[in-house]
Design a protein around this motif. Structure first.
Motif, PDB file in Angstrom:
ATOM      1  N   ILE A   3      10.502  52.260  21.984  1.00 30.46           N
ATOM      2  CA  ILE A   3       9.387  51.419  22.426  1.00 30.46           C
ATOM      3  C   ILE A   3       8.853  51.874  23.776  1.00 30.46           C
ATOM      4  N   SER A   4       9.752  52.066  24.732  1.00 31.03           N
ATOM      5  CA  SER A   4       9.357  52.478  26.085  1.00 31.03           C
ATOM      6  C   SER A   4      10.369  53.498  26.591  1.00 31.03           C
ATOM      7  N   PRO A   5      10.145  54.784  26.308  1.00 23.06           N
ATOM      8  CA  PRO A   5      11.124  55.828  26.638  1.00 23.06           C
ATOM      9  C   PRO A   5      11.441  55.934  28.126  1.00 23.06           C
ATOM     10  N   SER A   6      10.548  55.472  28.993  1.00 24.58           N
ATOM     11  CA  SER A   6      10.772  55.621  30.432  1.00 24.58           C
ATOM     12  C   SER A   6      11.711  54.562  31.003  1.00 24.58           C
ATOM     13  N   GLY A  18       2.428  50.221  18.389  1.00 28.71           N
ATOM     14  CA  GLY A  18       2.124  49.990  16.984  1.00 28.71           C
ATOM     15  C   GLY A  18       0.740  50.475  16.573  1.00 28.71           C
ATOM     16  N   VAL A  19      -0.191  50.549  17.528  1.00 25.45           N
ATOM     17  CA  VAL A  19      -1.543  51.019  17.211  1.00 25.45           C
ATOM     18  C   VAL A  19      -1.853  52.350  17.895  1.00 25.45           C
ATOM     19  N   GLY A  39       9.171  40.729  28.100  1.00 23.31           N
ATOM     20  CA  GLY A  39       7.725  40.562  27.986  1.00 23.31           C
ATOM     21  C   GLY A  39       7.009  41.895  28.066  1.00 23.31           C
ATOM     22  N   ASP A  40       7.484  42.749  28.961  1.00 23.68           N
ATOM     23  CA  ASP A  40       6.931  44.099  29.095  1.00 23.68           C
ATOM     24  C   ASP A  40       7.166  44.904  27.818  1.00 23.68           C
ATOM     25  N   LEU A  41       8.386  44.846  27.293  1.00 23.91           N
ATOM     26  CA  LEU A  41       8.713  45.591  26.076  1.00 23.91           C
ATOM     27  C   LEU A  41       7.907  45.096  24.879  1.00 23.91           C
ATOM     28  N   PHE A  42       7.677  43.789  24.831  1.00 23.22           N
ATOM     29  CA  PHE A  42       6.892  43.226  23.727  1.00 23.22           C
ATOM     30  C   PHE A  42       5.482  43.810  23.720  1.00 23.22           C
TER      31      PHE A  42
END
Length: 316
Positions: free
Chosen positions: A216-219, A276-277, A266-269
């Motif tokens: 989702i967020s590799p960093s 997703g887009v 919340g950030d990951l969401f």
């Protein structure tokens, strides 16, 4: 007729100059592809400096406007939150459209404006009424619009609930005390989330090695997550010691951990929504930061968590 030594020397110098020019042109040609792509060292340094300046200026303007509105009082805070909620909701619907959904933006954006107004005028009870009106409006739209499907109805309702109802937590906190104490508590919530983000970034950049959510967020890293929690706890402990006398240090630690952890999710969401887009930013309203939803994603969940913990703890 033989040439003089002076003429020979001049010819040698000319040949040497031609060779130097050819070498320089060859070097330039070899770097042309990198130059066109902006990959030269000088270009990278200049671009980094420009991005940092742009990001710093837009971030400073955002912080100054937020500080001014919160310090001015509940009304100014409500106007600010209404504007931000409307923009965040608009960006959320943009992401939904890119994912193939067709939300009713008129219904969603009107609700995004109604939640801050309801919170300012009559608090949580009025917000609950807006939730009911939003759901009924979405149901009517679904019944009388053959093209609409359940997914479209779901994102239409979820958009303002996510981007506006969560945001009004800051208005509700600011309304509890219209003076400086209310402003400081509201700013404490904001600063704890901002500091959480900043500590997570710097710690993760320095020592981060274990990925928190690589798909989702590799960093983001586990080390950065822990560093962010430390920053959030630090802010709340300072507030307990110098501002909010009714808040114990143990309670401040608990608040810092809860608000910091929920704000990260919340950030990951929001990152998952964008991934997703296939987009990097939710918008471009804040140069250097992306969209306002990118800037507010942690605040939406973190602020709501702080509101209910303070309320349940008898501090509001």
């Amino acid at each position: 007729m033989s040439r003089t030594s002076s003429e020979k020397d001049q010819e040698h110098r000319s040949e040497g100059l031609d060779r130097q020019i050819e070498l320089l042109e060859g070097r330039r040609a070899s770097k042309e592809e990198a130059r066109a792509a902006g990959g030269l060292r000088g270009q990278k340094a200049r671009n980094s400096a420009e991005k940092l300046l742009t990001r710093s200026m837009s971030g400073a303007i955002y912080v100054v406007v937020t500080l001014a509105c919160v310090l001015c009082g509940p009304l100014a805070t409500s106007v600010l939150i209404a504007a931000e909620a409307w923009l965040c909701c608009s960006e959320f619907f943009r992401i939904c459209r890119m994912g193939g959904r067709m939300p009713n933006e008129s219904l969603g954006l009107v609700a995004a404006l109604l939640f801050p107004a309801a919170a300012y005028l009559h608090g949580l009870a009025a917000c609950a009424l807006v939730v009911l009106l939003l759901l009924v409006a979405c149901a009517c739209w679904y019944v009388f619009t053959p093209r609409a499907n359940v997914a479209d109805v779901a994102v239409t309702a979820f958009g303002p609930l996510y981007t506006s109802l969560c945001f009004v937590s800051l208005i509700l906190v600011r309304k509890v005390d219209t003076g400086i104490t209310g402003a400081l508590v509201t700013l404490a919530i904001m600063f704890s989330i901002w500091v959480n983000d900043a500590f997570a970034y710097f710690v993760g950049s320095a020592i981060g090695s274990h990925k928190l959510a690589p798909r989702i967020s590799p960093s983001k890293s586990v080390e950065g997550f822990v560093g962010g929690l430390v920053g959030s706890v630090l802010v709340w402990v300072l507030i307990a010691l110098f501002v909010f006398e009714d808040l114990s240090v143990a309670g401040a630690v608990g608040l810092g951990l809860a608000v910091g952890a929920v704000s990260v999710f919340g950030d990951l969401f929001e990152s998952r929504l964008k991934r997703g887009v296939g987009v990097k930013d939710s918008g471009n309203v804040l140069p250097g930061h992306g969209g306002l939803l990118d800037r507010s994603d942690s605040m939406l969940f973190g602020g709501t968590t702080a509101l209910f913990l303070l309320y349940l703890g008898g501090l509001l």
